[in-house]
Design a protein around this motif. Structure first.
Motif, PDB file in Angstrom:
ATOM      1  N   LEU A 117       0.580  -1.297  -0.093  1.00 60.01           N
ATOM      2  CA  LEU A 117      -0.062  -0.183  -0.260  1.00 60.01           C
ATOM      3  C   LEU A 117       1.283   1.175  -0.105  1.00 60.01           C
ATOM      4  N   LEU A 118       2.029   1.015   0.518  1.00 53.31           N
ATOM      5  CA  LEU A 118       2.989   2.487   0.729  1.00 53.31           C
ATOM      6  C   LEU A 118       3.574   2.458  -0.294  1.00 53.31           C
ATOM      7  N   GLY A 119       4.040   1.448  -1.250  1.00 52.97           N
ATOM      8  CA  GLY A 119       4.954   1.688  -2.572  1.00 52.97           C
ATOM      9  C   GLY A 119       3.573   2.212  -3.748  1.00 52.97           C
ATOM     10  N   LEU A 120       1.713   1.855  -3.275  1.00 58.09           N
ATOM     11  CA  LEU A 120       0.948   1.953  -4.592  1.00 58.09           C
ATOM     12  C   LEU A 120       0.808   3.601  -4.071  1.00 58.09           C
ATOM     13  N   VAL A 121       0.709   4.109  -2.618  1.00 53.34           N
ATOM     14  CA  VAL A 121       0.208   5.806  -2.752  1.00 53.34           C
ATOM     15  C   VAL A 121       1.683   5.896  -3.606  1.00 53.34           C
ATOM     16  N   LEU A 122       3.257   5.666  -3.125  1.00 50.75           N
ATOM     17  CA  LEU A 122       3.596   6.699  -3.708  1.00 50.75           C
ATOM     18  C   LEU A 122       3.918   6.999  -4.936  1.00 50.75           C
ATOM     19  N   LEU A 123       3.355   5.723  -5.878  1.00 51.91           N
ATOM     20  CA  LEU A 123       3.133   5.331  -7.289  1.00 51.91           C
ATOM     21  C   LEU A 123       2.276   6.676  -7.063  1.00 51.91           C
ATOM     22  N   VAL A 124       1.551   6.672  -7.142  1.00 48.55           N
ATOM     23  CA  VAL A 124       0.230   7.653  -7.468  1.00 48.55           C
ATOM     24  C   VAL A 124       0.849   9.265  -6.912  1.00 48.55           C
ATOM     25  N   VAL A 125       1.157   9.156  -5.960  1.00 51.09           N
ATOM     26  CA  VAL A 125       1.614  10.158  -5.522  1.00 51.09           C
ATOM     27  C   VAL A 125       2.899  11.258  -6.867  1.00 51.09           C
ATOM     28  N   GLY A 126       3.701  10.592  -6.754  1.00 46.12           N
ATOM     29  CA  GLY A 126       4.781  10.860  -7.569  1.00 46.12           C
ATOM     30  C   GLY A 126       4.365  10.737  -9.184  1.00 46.12           C
ATOM     31  N   SER A 127       3.429  10.176  -9.697  1.00 49.32           N
ATOM     32  CA  SER A 127       2.595  10.092 -11.197  1.00 49.32           C
ATOM     33  C   SER A 127       2.223  11.623 -10.528  1.00 49.32           C
ATOM     34  N   VAL A 128       1.353  11.582 -10.004  1.00 49.42           N
ATOM     35  CA  VAL A 128       0.538  13.254  -9.771  1.00 49.42           C
ATOM     36  C   VAL A 128       1.840  14.298  -9.960  1.00 49.42           C
ATOM     37  N   PHE A 129       3.065  14.296  -9.647  1.00 47.54           N
ATOM     38  CA  PHE A 129       3.901  15.292  -9.447  1.00 47.54           C
ATOM     39  C   PHE A 129       4.493  15.446 -11.295  1.00 47.54           C
TER      40      PHE A 129
END
Length: 225
Positions: A117-129
């Motif tokens: 879940l942490l990895g998924l959150v990082l992936l989403v946040v990174g993609s937004v940036f």
């Protein structure tokens, strides 16, 4: 499982140990699972290091000679061409990164729903940036248009640049870390560290140049007014 057990034994009594020792312990556990002599790992490191070197060398060469713009007959076309090669190299880098994760062992202590879940959150946040940065800068702004003489009226300060500097770079780093955690890959985590280090070097090299370009533009606009 020998490497994992050794790593867990190393970290077993960290309750009274400072964070520096804990970090070293975690790093030793990760390194137990990484084979840096693996050809796929070497290829990934080379791909990570080559990309910023390539675009900075080519862009500085263009800025000094304008030979790409002359060859393509347009600064915009030349920038599009360079940007396209950078995108292709980034695809290659991501492929090499993924190949390492697939070929080297997973770390069971990372293989759980919380880490995923942490990895998924990082992936989403990174993609937004990354995506919002691209939207704010446009293609030429993202792919070194300022080296081709293609400048905006002023440096972009809207989201995501009002949240952190160099959101494209740090968003990309978050994507790689998220992908590594989702795959419980210690080699992926280590390669993400290489990505971050290379980006830090690239920022130190690029930022003064970009700041100087817009300082000169502002000074010229002030003289004309």
């Amino acid at each position: 499982m020998r490497g994992q057990l050794a790593g867990l034994d190393c970290c077993a009594g960290l309750g009274n140990i400072d964070f520096g020792q804990a970090d070293l312990c975690v790093m030793s556990q990760l390194l137990t699972y990484v084979d840096p002599s693996d050809p796929s790992f070497v290829a990934a490191v080379l791909a990570i290091a080559f990309n910023p070197l390539y675009w900075n060398v080519v862009a500085r060469w263009e800025q000094k000679t304008r030979k790409l713009s002359k060859a393509f007959g347009s600064a915009h076309l030349a920038c599009y061409a360079l940007g396209s090669t950078i995108l292709l190299l980034n695809v290659l880098r991501s492929h090499c990164f993924t190949q390492v994760m697939m070929s080297q062992p997973r770390l069971e202590s990372l293989d759980g729903p919380v880490t995923y879940l942490l990895g998924l959150v990082l992936l989403v946040v990174g993609s937004v940036f990354v995506l919002s940065s691209f939207w704010a800068l446009g293609f030429t702004g993202t792919f070194l248009g300022d080296y081709f003489g293609i400048l905006k009226d002023a440096r972009v300060t809207s989201f995501p640049f009002n949240v952190l500097d160099n959101p494209m770079y740090w968003g990309s780093t978050a994507n790689y870390l998220g992908w590594a955690l989702m795959n419980a890959s210690p080699s992926g985590v280590l390669l993400t560290g290489v990505v971050a280090l290379i980006y830090v070097v690239a920022i130190l090299y690029e930022e003064p140049f970009t700041a100087e370009i817009y300082r000169q533009k502002a000074a010229q606009s002030h003289k004309r007014s």
